[in-house]
Design an enzyme around this catalytic site. Sequence first.
Site, PDB file in Angstrom:
ATOM      1  N   LYS A  18      37.997  14.340  -5.947  1.00  0.00           N
ATOM      2  CA  LYS A  18      39.284  15.016  -6.157  1.00  0.00           C
ATOM      3  C   LYS A  18      39.127  16.495  -6.485  1.00  0.00           C
ATOM      4  O   LYS A  18      38.053  16.971  -6.856  1.00  0.00           O
ATOM      5  CB  LYS A  18      40.092  14.279  -7.222  1.00  0.00           C
ATOM      6  CG  LYS A  18      40.668  12.975  -6.672  1.00  0.00           C
ATOM      7  CD  LYS A  18      41.708  12.348  -7.558  1.00  0.00           C
ATOM      8  CE  LYS A  18      42.356  11.158  -6.837  1.00  0.00           C
ATOM      9  NZ  LYS A  18      43.275  10.409  -7.715  1.00  0.00           N
ATOM     10  N   ARG A  34      37.669   3.563  -8.446  1.00  0.00           N
ATOM     11  CA  ARG A  34      38.037   3.615  -7.025  1.00  0.00           C
ATOM     12  C   ARG A  34      37.312   4.802  -6.402  1.00  0.00           C
ATOM     13  O   ARG A  34      37.561   5.956  -6.772  1.00  0.00           O
ATOM     14  CB  ARG A  34      39.555   3.775  -6.905  1.00  0.00           C
ATOM     15  CG  ARG A  34      40.086   3.865  -5.481  1.00  0.00           C
ATOM     16  CD  ARG A  34      41.605   4.064  -5.499  1.00  0.00           C
ATOM     17  NE  ARG A  34      42.164   4.136  -4.145  1.00  0.00           N
ATOM     18  CZ  ARG A  34      42.247   5.249  -3.433  1.00  0.00           C
ATOM     19  NH1 ARG A  34      41.813   6.401  -3.933  1.00  0.00           N
ATOM     20  NH2 ARG A  34      42.774   5.225  -2.219  1.00  0.00           N
TER      21      ARG A  34
END
Length: 269
Positions: free
Chosen positions: A213, A247
Site C-alpha cells: 500500500k 491479506r
Amino acid sequence: MAIHPELGRRTLIMGILNVTPDSFSDGGKYATVERALKHARRLIAEGADILDVGGESTRPGSEPVSAEEELRRVIPVLEALRADGCSVPISVDTYKGVVAEAALRAGASIVNDVWGGKKDPTLLRAAAERGASVVLMHNRNDMNYGDDFVADVVADLRDCIALARDAGIPDERIALDPGIGFAKTREHNLRLMNRLSDVVALGYPVLLGTSRKRFIRETLDAGPNDVVEGTIATTVLGIAQGVSIVRVHDVRENAKAARMADAICAPAQ
C-alpha cells in the site's frame, strides 16, 4: 460457516487474487480464468489459507464498475476454483449485495466488504441467509476525524458490527479490518498500525490488509513491487498486536514471517 478452522490457532494468510484490469500493482495480470486459476494454485502452494477474489479495484482514483461487470469478472473464476477442487476457503472482495449473493452461490464462503456493510445492506442479509462469514472494513467518505483518530475508527467499526448482528450474522462469523489505506493519510495509517491492539480489543478476529500500500511505498520511497520488506514489517507488527489474518500479495514471504512471529508471540498468549 466460520472463516477458517485454524482461526485463532495461528496467523492465517489471505492471498490476494485480483481479477481486475486496473488494480494498483497487479492489474490485468490475472484477468482471464486460466491465469487466475494458475495464480490461485501458486498462492495456495506458497501457503495461502484463504483466497480473496476481487473484481473491482479499490485503489485511490479508481472508477467504480457495474455489478454486471463485476459478476462477469468474478463468477467464472469462482466456478473454476470450485471445479478445480480448491482446498482453501474463498472470499469475495465486494461491497455489492448482488455480487455477494452470486459469489456465495458460486463457491465463496466469506464476504470481504471494504465498506463494512454500510454501502449496501443487502450484502449483510445475503451473508446471513447463506451462513457466510464477513470481514467488515473501516472506511469513510471523508477524513473528518476528531481529536482521537483511532477512537473514531473503533467507534465506526462498532457501528459495522451492530449492522452485521442486526442482519442476523452471529459474532463467530464476523471479522474486522482497520482499513489501512482507506480514508486515511499516511500519518493516520502509521498511527493506526501502532495501535492495532485497540481494534483487536473489540474481541473479533482482525484482518490486516497492508500489502504494497501507498503508505509503505511513500515511507520507503519505492514502487509497488519493491516493498515486500515493508509489508513484512507490518505483518510482524500486526501479529505482535494480535491480528489473526494478513491479506497479502506476496504469500510465501509473508507466510514465513508469520510463522516466525507466531513462534515468538505464542509463549505470551
